[in-house]
Write a protein that holds these residues in place. Sequence first.
Motif: not given
Length: 186
Positions: A32, A109, A114, A142, A144, A160, A162
């Motif tokens: 990312v 991803l 992810y 995280e 996205v 994105a 966090s």
Amino acid sequence: MNNRLFRLLPLLVLLWLGACRAAGPEKPARTVAEFFGKYENRSGFNATTFEPNFLTRILLARVGKLSDADALQALTQVRSIRALTFTPTSAGARDLTERGLLNEVDGLLRNERYEPLPTKELSGGNAAYRYAVRRSGDRIREVVATGRQTDAPDSFVMLAVSGDFTQSQFDQLTKILPGLSGEITK
């Protein structure tokens, strides 16, 4: 000897073609962060990063009427939000949005493990955000989100986020992020 060379020639051609493709100018991003770095300074792209203290004040001011404790807690758990937007101005740029950017994001991803989540529709049903998360135990570290700007159907948005979210806080965050994406990327 010639016979051996003819058998190896197709293999050599395939290896050469593979090397050319791998070394091409549009090498896909692997993470990312690399994706942001690759596109943030290109024409038509706009990248923004918000850090915790400043971000919390902005978000709480914009959604100050929230009464849901999980939603407010989710906002305070955000460590940073990086936003990357792109609005195409030509047919080639639209092609980049449709195939290039979305495929590249999907690939990175998947490679970064992810977990893709079901698509969430925006109010009005005219656009959707796709979410993928990275977990650590039962906590989400995280998020996205990819989608389109509501006022530009050919556009691209990637957020994105966090933080340290419970599943309930994440569920609330997915309700807030689409509405805030336009504000964040201004």
